[in-house]
Motif scaffolding. Structure first.
Motif, PDB file in Angstrom:
ATOM      1  N   GLU A 140       9.507  23.658  20.587  1.00  0.00           N
ATOM      2  CA  GLU A 140       9.651  24.553  19.440  1.00  0.00           C
ATOM      3  C   GLU A 140      11.123  24.916  19.251  1.00  0.00           C
ATOM      4  O   GLU A 140      11.509  26.077  19.342  1.00  0.00           O
ATOM      5  CB  GLU A 140       8.818  25.829  19.621  1.00  0.00           C
ATOM      6  N   PRO A 141      11.977  23.944  18.973  1.00  0.00           N
ATOM      7  CA  PRO A 141      13.416  24.205  18.865  1.00  0.00           C
ATOM      8  C   PRO A 141      13.750  25.074  17.658  1.00  0.00           C
ATOM      9  O   PRO A 141      13.137  24.958  16.600  1.00  0.00           O
ATOM     10  CB  PRO A 141      14.017  22.811  18.734  1.00  0.00           C
ATOM     11  N   VAL A 142      14.723  25.984  17.867  1.00  0.00           N
ATOM     12  CA  VAL A 142      15.243  26.820  16.779  1.00  0.00           C
ATOM     13  C   VAL A 142      16.764  26.690  16.785  1.00  0.00           C
ATOM     14  O   VAL A 142      17.381  26.520  17.835  1.00  0.00           O
ATOM     15  CB  VAL A 142      14.827  28.286  16.951  1.00  0.00           C
ATOM     16  N   THR A 143      17.357  26.778  15.615  1.00  0.00           N
ATOM     17  CA  THR A 143      18.810  26.658  15.475  1.00  0.00           C
ATOM     18  C   THR A 143      19.358  27.970  14.918  1.00  0.00           C
ATOM     19  O   THR A 143      18.905  28.451  13.870  1.00  0.00           O
ATOM     20  CB  THR A 143      19.179  25.503  14.537  1.00  0.00           C
ATOM     21  N   ILE A 144      20.325  28.576  15.645  1.00  0.00           N
ATOM     22  CA  ILE A 144      20.901  29.846  15.198  1.00  0.00           C
ATOM     23  C   ILE A 144      22.130  29.576  14.339  1.00  0.00           C
ATOM     24  O   ILE A 144      22.553  28.433  14.161  1.00  0.00           O
ATOM     25  CB  ILE A 144      21.229  30.736  16.412  1.00  0.00           C
ATOM     26  N   ARG A 145      22.752  30.646  13.838  1.00  0.00           N
ATOM     27  CA  ARG A 145      23.785  30.516  12.797  1.00  0.00           C
ATOM     28  C   ARG A 145      25.023  29.766  13.271  1.00  0.00           C
ATOM     29  O   ARG A 145      25.702  29.129  12.466  1.00  0.00           O
ATOM     30  CB  ARG A 145      24.181  31.899  12.300  1.00  0.00           C
ATOM     31  N   CYS A 146      25.321  29.831  14.560  1.00  0.00           N
ATOM     32  CA  CYS A 146      26.510  29.130  15.053  1.00  0.00           C
ATOM     33  C   CYS A 146      26.292  27.639  15.161  1.00  0.00           C
ATOM     34  O   CYS A 146      27.233  26.876  15.428  1.00  0.00           O
ATOM     35  CB  CYS A 146      26.940  29.698  16.404  1.00  0.00           C
ATOM     36  N   GLY A 147      25.040  27.169  14.978  1.00  0.00           N
ATOM     37  CA  GLY A 147      24.744  25.741  14.986  1.00  0.00           C
ATOM     38  C   GLY A 147      24.116  25.251  16.268  1.00  0.00           C
ATOM     39  O   GLY A 147      23.669  24.095  16.318  1.00  0.00           O
ATOM     40  N   HIS A 148      24.070  26.027  17.276  1.00  0.00           N
ATOM     41  CA  HIS A 148      23.464  25.602  18.529  1.00  0.00           C
ATOM     42  C   HIS A 148      21.952  25.825  18.498  1.00  0.00           C
ATOM     43  O   HIS A 148      21.469  26.774  17.872  1.00  0.00           O
ATOM     44  CB  HIS A 148      24.075  26.362  19.713  1.00  0.00           C
ATOM     45  N   SER A 149      21.273  24.920  19.208  1.00  0.00           N
ATOM     46  CA  SER A 149      19.806  24.944  19.201  1.00  0.00           C
ATOM     47  C   SER A 149      19.287  25.163  20.616  1.00  0.00           C
ATOM     48  O   SER A 149      19.897  24.708  21.601  1.00  0.00           O
ATOM     49  CB  SER A 149      19.249  23.631  18.646  1.00  0.00           C
ATOM     50  N   PHE A 150      18.109  25.827  20.686  1.00  0.00           N
ATOM     51  CA  PHE A 150      17.484  26.136  21.968  1.00  0.00           C
ATOM     52  C   PHE A 150      15.976  26.150  21.778  1.00  0.00           C
ATOM     53  O   PHE A 150      15.469  26.215  20.646  1.00  0.00           O
ATOM     54  CB  PHE A 150      17.930  27.509  22.489  1.00  0.00           C
ATOM     55  N   CYS A 151      15.271  26.072  22.892  1.00  0.00           N
ATOM     56  CA  CYS A 151      13.826  26.295  22.826  1.00  0.00           C
ATOM     57  C   CYS A 151      13.600  27.737  22.371  1.00  0.00           C
ATOM     58  O   CYS A 151      14.339  28.648  22.761  1.00  0.00           O
ATOM     59  CB  CYS A 151      13.178  26.077  24.193  1.00  0.00           C
ATOM     60  N   ARG A 152      12.568  27.945  21.611  1.00  0.00           N
ATOM     61  CA  ARG A 152      12.291  29.281  21.098  1.00  0.00           C
ATOM     62  C   ARG A 152      12.059  30.271  22.263  1.00  0.00           C
ATOM     63  O   ARG A 152      12.586  31.376  22.267  1.00  0.00           O
ATOM     64  CB  ARG A 152      11.059  29.224  20.193  1.00  0.00           C
ATOM     65  N   ALA A 153      11.257  29.848  23.266  1.00  0.00           N
ATOM     66  CA  ALA A 153      10.972  30.726  24.403  1.00  0.00           C
ATOM     67  C   ALA A 153      12.229  30.997  25.221  1.00  0.00           C
ATOM     68  O   ALA A 153      12.447  32.121  25.706  1.00  0.00           O
ATOM     69  CB  ALA A 153       9.887  30.097  25.278  1.00  0.00           C
ATOM     70  N   CYS A 154      13.080  29.978  25.394  1.00  0.00           N
ATOM     71  CA  CYS A 154      14.304  30.166  26.179  1.00  0.00           C
ATOM     72  C   CYS A 154      15.235  31.171  25.504  1.00  0.00           C
ATOM     73  O   CYS A 154      15.808  32.055  26.161  1.00  0.00           O
ATOM     74  CB  CYS A 154      15.026  28.836  26.365  1.00  0.00           C
ATOM     75  N   LEU A 155      15.399  31.037  24.191  1.00  0.00           N
ATOM     76  CA  LEU A 155      16.282  31.942  23.473  1.00  0.00           C
ATOM     77  C   LEU A 155      15.737  33.363  23.490  1.00  0.00           C
ATOM     78  O   LEU A 155      16.488  34.337  23.662  1.00  0.00           O
ATOM     79  CB  LEU A 155      16.452  31.465  22.028  1.00  0.00           C
ATOM     80  N   SER A 156      14.419  33.512  23.382  1.00  0.00           N
ATOM     81  CA  SER A 156      13.808  34.843  23.390  1.00  0.00           C
ATOM     82  C   SER A 156      14.014  35.525  24.738  1.00  0.00           C
ATOM     83  O   SER A 156      14.243  36.739  24.810  1.00  0.00           O
ATOM     84  CB  SER A 156      12.317  34.726  23.084  1.00  0.00           C
ATOM     85  N   SER A 157      13.945  34.727  25.818  1.00  0.00           N
ATOM     86  CA  SER A 157      14.083  35.320  27.148  1.00  0.00           C
ATOM     87  C   SER A 157      15.503  35.770  27.438  1.00  0.00           C
ATOM     88  O   SER A 157      15.725  36.643  28.279  1.00  0.00           O
ATOM     89  CB  SER A 157      13.631  34.322  28.212  1.00  0.00           C
TER      90      SER A 157
END
Length: 466
Positions: free
Chosen positions: A26-43
């Motif tokens: 479930e990859p998400v991309t934030i405004r700076c352009g970097h992408s992470f797993c949704r769960a990883c970014l939330s944690s």
């Protein structure tokens, strides 16, 4: 093959999360352009944080909401997985069994090693759990994903617990309450003890006043009798002398105050944390005492005959401890059950000159002595003003020494009560405990004065050590 590997590496770089180091989920991309797993970014984003930042470039963003799943990145991740699977299959020829030169087809769960078909049929693996390579790989990936999800939940819970202002159980409050209850209880006990002391002092003063009135009346009668004719005087003198002897015989019992047992709850238990394992000097200070082989007890010698009542003189028939103390807190207990008369205390060879509360501290011995007369026990200090009587013996005496404050106290262990405490003694050199099992009563053979073991206790019901 090399070009394909380079392509795979490029795709992996674009489809791998920099936090978990695995393919995107479930990859998400934030405004700076970097992408992470949704769960990883939330944690990684703390709940209480006012501003959030990129885990990779640390760029701060005021937007707290997680972006929607990047579908194009999902598709690219799936392509990367397929490419990796195809390359793995095509490269299996390079991963062969060293013994049979065959491609690995199975994985041994017990030995955690890959096997070819012929290895899997060997006797050593007949009873082992075998799985196809693809199935074992998939199982390991699922296990890793399960572990990751589990730790992710634990991390989120820890974040929430950390964000709470108060702990789930307020131990600080509960422990404070327990100490407050103990403090209030001791204050109540102190108040009762002080009131008992005041009542005892008033009773003692009343006894002395009453005894003085009796003496005054008797003196007046004696004066009046001296004026009577000889015959009448001879008739009354026997009765007056008998009354005089009776009054004088009760003087010490009426005037000397009784040692009251003001119990201090928890006192002995508190002092016992400072217990020291003492031993006696095998060479006593006097030939009139005999030290046991284990250096734990001392007896009065058969030839000891003491006429004097001076405690300091009696202390010459004593034995010192092998240990001396120049710091800290020490506590020891002495069993005097079999010794009707005894002396306990310390030997302090050097003191700073000081005078307090009518006690001259030029002395080098600080002693508590028990003397038995008829069925009454008398306690007196040397130096010091203590002189009290008690109807029964004290089976075990506790001695507490605190060098820095100059404290020396004696306790009735059975009753958890104070017998006597010297005012602050100005110690200037190491001090040594001293023991004297006498003087022995005429016509009797006293038992030993014994140092109690550091792990022993006294039974209240039978006054015997446990």
């Amino acid at each position: 093959m090399a070009d394909a590997m380079e392509m795979l590496q490029g795709v992996q770089g674009e489809t791998t999360c920099s936090i978990c180091r695995s393919y995107f989920s479930e990859p998400v991309t934030i405004r700076c352009g970097h992408s992470f797993c949704r769960a990883c970014l939330s944690s990684t984003w703390r709940v209480e944080a006012r501003a959030i930042s990129c885990p990779e470039c640390k760029k701060v963003s005021q937007v707290r909401e997680l972006p929607a799943v990047n579908e194009r990145l999902v598709h690219l991740t799936e392509l990367g997985k397929q490419l990796h699977s195809q390359l793995l299959q095509s490269s299996q020829g390079q991963s062969q069994c060293a013994r049979h030169k065959e491609i690995f087809k199975f994985f041994c769960e017990d030995d955690q090693t890959p096997l070819c078909v012929r290895c899997s049929q060997s006797p050593e693996h007949q009873t082992h759990r075998l799985s196809p390579i693809e199935e074992a790989t998939h199982s390991f990936i699922e296990n890793l994903q399960h572990i990751w999800n589990h730790w992710g939940k634990c991390f989120e819970k820890a974040e929430k617990d950390l964000a709470q202002k108060k702990p789930v159980v307020d131990w600080q409050w509960m422990i404070t309450e327990e100490f407050n209850k103990a403090h209030c209880f001791l204050l109540e006990e102190e108040s009762l003890c002080l009131e008992g002391i005041r009542q005892g002092q008033r009773a003692s003063q009343d006894r002395i006043s009453q005894h003085m009135r009796i003496l005054q009346d008797l003196m007046l009668e004696l004066q009046e009798a001296g004026k009577e004719p000889n015959l009448e005087l001879l008739q009354d003198v026997k009765q007056l002398l008998r009354r005089s002897e009776s009054v004088l015989s009760h003087w010490s019992k009426d005037v000397i105050p009784e040692l009251r047992e003001y119990r201090i709850p928890g006192m002995v238990e508190m002092l016992r944390q400072f217990r020291v394992d003492l031993t006696m000097d095998p060479v006593p200070a006097s030939p009139w005492v005999v030290v046991s082989e284990d250096l734990k007890s001392v007896n009065a010698g058969e030839a000891w005959q003491v006429e004097t009542k001076d405690p300091e003189y009696s202390a010459c028939y004593a034995v010192l401890a092998k240990q001396a103390f120049s710091s800290g807190r020490q506590y020891w207990e002495v069993d005097v059950t079999q010794v009707p008369q005894w002396i306990l205390g310390i030997y302090a060879p050097y003191l700073r000159r000081k005078r307090q509360r009518n006690v001259d501290f030029c002395a080098s011995l600080f002693l508590l002595q028990c003397v038995k007369k008829e069925e009454v026990y008398y306690f007196q200090s040397d130096p010091g003003p203590l002189k009290l009587q008690m109807k029964g013996p004290v089976p075990r005496v506790g001695v507490y020494l605190e060098y820095s404050s100059g404290t020396l106290g004696f306790y009735n262990v059975l009753q958890s009560s104070l017998i006597y405490q010297f005012p602050s003694i100005p110690f200037a050199a190491p001090v040594t405990p001293i023991f004297s099992p006498g003087p022995p009563l005429p016509g009797t053979k006293a038992g030993p004065m014994t140092l109690s073991p550091v792990d022993s206790h006294l039974c209240v019901c039978c006054s015997s050590p446990l």
